[in-house]
Enzyme design. Structure first.
Site, PDB file in Angstrom:
ATOM      1  N   HIS A 152      41.813  36.662  30.586  1.00  0.00           N
ATOM      2  CA  HIS A 152      40.869  35.182  30.305  1.00  0.00           C
ATOM      3  C   HIS A 152      39.853  35.419  31.264  1.00  0.00           C
ATOM      4  O   HIS A 152      39.401  36.266  32.018  1.00  0.00           O
ATOM      5  CB  HIS A 152      41.785  34.250  30.987  1.00  0.00           C
ATOM      6  CG  HIS A 152      42.093  34.052  32.375  1.00  0.00           C
ATOM      7  ND1 HIS A 152      43.165  34.388  32.730  1.00  0.00           N
ATOM      8  CD2 HIS A 152      41.385  33.346  33.380  1.00  0.00           C
ATOM      9  CE1 HIS A 152      43.229  34.235  34.163  1.00  0.00           C
ATOM     10  NE2 HIS A 152      42.038  33.764  34.464  1.00  0.00           N
ATOM     11  N   HIS A 167      35.009  33.285  36.805  1.00  0.00           N
ATOM     12  CA  HIS A 167      35.660  34.733  36.980  1.00  0.00           C
ATOM     13  C   HIS A 167      36.231  35.414  35.835  1.00  0.00           C
ATOM     14  O   HIS A 167      36.326  34.507  34.963  1.00  0.00           O
ATOM     15  CB  HIS A 167      36.669  34.770  38.212  1.00  0.00           C
ATOM     16  CG  HIS A 167      38.011  33.850  37.803  1.00  0.00           C
ATOM     17  ND1 HIS A 167      38.107  32.644  38.237  1.00  0.00           N
ATOM     18  CD2 HIS A 167      39.042  34.242  37.141  1.00  0.00           C
ATOM     19  CE1 HIS A 167      39.338  32.127  37.886  1.00  0.00           C
ATOM     20  NE2 HIS A 167      39.912  32.954  36.993  1.00  0.00           N
ATOM     21  N   GLU A 214      39.577  38.655  38.855  1.00  0.00           N
ATOM     22  CA  GLU A 214      41.086  38.577  39.184  1.00  0.00           C
ATOM     23  C   GLU A 214      41.833  39.541  38.406  1.00  0.00           C
ATOM     24  O   GLU A 214      41.379  39.893  37.296  1.00  0.00           O
ATOM     25  CB  GLU A 214      41.365  37.147  38.375  1.00  0.00           C
ATOM     26  CG  GLU A 214      42.746  36.537  38.751  1.00  0.00           C
ATOM     27  CD  GLU A 214      43.121  35.288  38.203  1.00  0.00           C
ATOM     28  OE1 GLU A 214      42.463  34.741  37.147  1.00  0.00           O
ATOM     29  OE2 GLU A 214      44.284  34.741  38.380  1.00  0.00           O
TER      30      GLU A 214
HETATM   31 CO    CO Z   1      41.809  32.949  36.453  1.00  0.00          CO
END
Ligand code: CO
Length: 134
Positions: A7, A79, A130
């Site tokens: 994502h 992020h 991440e």
């Molecule tokens: Co995230």
């Protein structure tokens, strides 16, 4: 080592306004808003054919995205999340290469119920990364 883009996370001040943009203006498929008190955010996921957009709204005091929103009044990309097969192996490889893992370096359970780690933006082209175990 890194796999699929899981994502892209966008920090927003006003989730209702952000949902209206993604659902009504862009015609996206938008999930319910979920409070994540352990992470200091509320999340909404926009499901796309090839990835997801994670909308993040501050929750409570000391939200980890509060400072970001002070610097980025209109919100912005916070992020990006890449999938890895083995998060411990990925962490150890990155640390051996000199990269900084945020927090205590131990994976935490993220918004999808899977182990995640965050990597220092200064080591990754100015982008908070991440990693999520797929
Ligand atoms: Co995230």
């Amino acid at each position: 080592m890194i796999g699929r883009l899981n994502h892209v996370a966008i920090a927003v001040r006003d989730m209702a306004a952000a949902v209206a943009v993604y659902r009504d203006t862009l015609g996206g498929e938008v999930s319910e808003k979920v409070a994540q008190p352990d992470h200091g955010v509320s999340t909404v996921f926009v499901v796309l054919p090839n990835t997801k957009i994670e909308l993040l709204e501050p929750l409570g005091t000391n939200s980890p995205i509060a400072k970001f929103l002070e610097r980025n009044a209109d919100g912005g990309i916070h992020h990006i999340c890449y999938e890895v097969d083995d998060i411990i192996a990925a962490r150890d490889r990155l640390k051996a290469a000199g990269a900084r893992v945020l927090g205590d370096g131990e994976p935490k359970i993220g918004a999808h119920g899977k182990p995640v780690l965050f990597l220092h933006p200064k080591d990754f082209c100015g982008t908070l990364v991440e990693l999520e175990q797929a």
